[in-house]
Design a protein around this motif. Sequence first.
Motif, PDB file in Angstrom:
ATOM      1  N   UNK A   1       0.840  -1.205   0.000  1.00  0.00           N
ATOM      2  CA  UNK A   1       0.000   0.000   0.000  1.00  0.00           C
ATOM      3  C   UNK A   1       0.872   1.250   0.000  1.00  0.00           C
ATOM      4  N   UNK A   2       1.923   1.266   0.809  1.00  0.00           N
ATOM      5  CA  UNK A   2       2.821   2.420   0.848  1.00  0.00           C
ATOM      6  C   UNK A   2       3.536   2.598  -0.495  1.00  0.00           C
ATOM      7  N   UNK A   3       3.970   1.504  -1.094  1.00  0.00           N
ATOM      8  CA  UNK A   3       4.634   1.578  -2.397  1.00  0.00           C
ATOM      9  C   UNK A   3       3.672   2.082  -3.460  1.00  0.00           C
ATOM     10  N   UNK A   4       2.415   1.644  -3.432  1.00  0.00           N
ATOM     11  CA  UNK A   4       1.424   2.077  -4.409  1.00  0.00           C
ATOM     12  C   UNK A   4       1.096   3.558  -4.247  1.00  0.00           C
ATOM     13  N   UNK A   5       0.956   4.015  -3.018  1.00  0.00           N
ATOM     14  CA  UNK A   5       0.622   5.423  -2.790  1.00  0.00           C
ATOM     15  C   UNK A   5       1.751   6.364  -3.205  1.00  0.00           C
TER      16      UNK A   5
ATOM     17  N   UNK B   1       8.938   6.973  -6.070  1.00  0.00           N
ATOM     18  CA  UNK B   1       9.854   5.863  -5.801  1.00  0.00           C
ATOM     19  C   UNK B   1      10.551   5.430  -7.082  1.00  0.00           C
ATOM     20  N   UNK B   2      11.784   4.989  -6.924  1.00  0.00           N
ATOM     21  CA  UNK B   2      12.513   4.382  -8.026  1.00  0.00           C
ATOM     22  C   UNK B   2      12.321   2.870  -7.931  1.00  0.00           C
ATOM     23  N   UNK B   3      12.401   2.189  -9.049  1.00  0.00           N
ATOM     24  CA  UNK B   3      12.350   0.720  -9.103  1.00  0.00           C
ATOM     25  C   UNK B   3      11.092   0.147  -8.439  1.00  0.00           C
ATOM     26  N   UNK B   4       9.936   0.621  -8.829  1.00  0.00           N
ATOM     27  CA  UNK B   4       8.683   0.172  -8.227  1.00  0.00           C
ATOM     28  C   UNK B   4       8.455  -1.313  -8.501  1.00  0.00           C
ATOM     29  N   UNK B   5       8.706  -1.762  -9.717  1.00  0.00           N
ATOM     30  CA  UNK B   5       8.510  -3.166 -10.058  1.00  0.00           C
ATOM     31  C   UNK B   5       9.450  -4.058  -9.261  1.00  0.00           C
TER      32      UNK B   5
ATOM     33  N   UNK C   1      12.250   3.143   1.198  1.00  0.00           N
ATOM     34  CA  UNK C   1      11.629   4.460   1.410  1.00  0.00           C
ATOM     35  C   UNK C   1      12.638   5.581   1.264  1.00  0.00           C
ATOM     36  N   UNK C   2      13.921   5.284   1.464  1.00  0.00           N
ATOM     37  CA  UNK C   2      14.962   6.281   1.253  1.00  0.00           C
ATOM     38  C   UNK C   2      15.291   6.426  -0.229  1.00  0.00           C
TER      39      UNK C   2
END
Length: 79
Positions: free
Chosen positions: A38-42, A47-51, A73-74
């Motif tokens: 959920x945090x990655x989607x929001x 963000x870099x490298x989501x996949x 997260x950094x």
Amino acid sequence: MELHYGWNELKDIDFMSILPVILPVIAIGLILVFIALIDLYRNRKTRKNVLLWTLIIIFANTIGPILYFVIGRKDSERI
């Protein structure tokens, strides 16, 4: 004396006595995965490298979300 255990010994294990130990571990792992996804989607635009992070979170069950919260997260781009 032989100390080899086979598949036949699995039927002798009482899994219901182990269940109260295993269930909370599985539940915490799933909660961590869902919160990390959920945090990655929001924050997917920053963000870099989501996949890559999605694959790490899903396939490295408990350690994946922990790595995401510590390192991923950094990894965000500064706006």
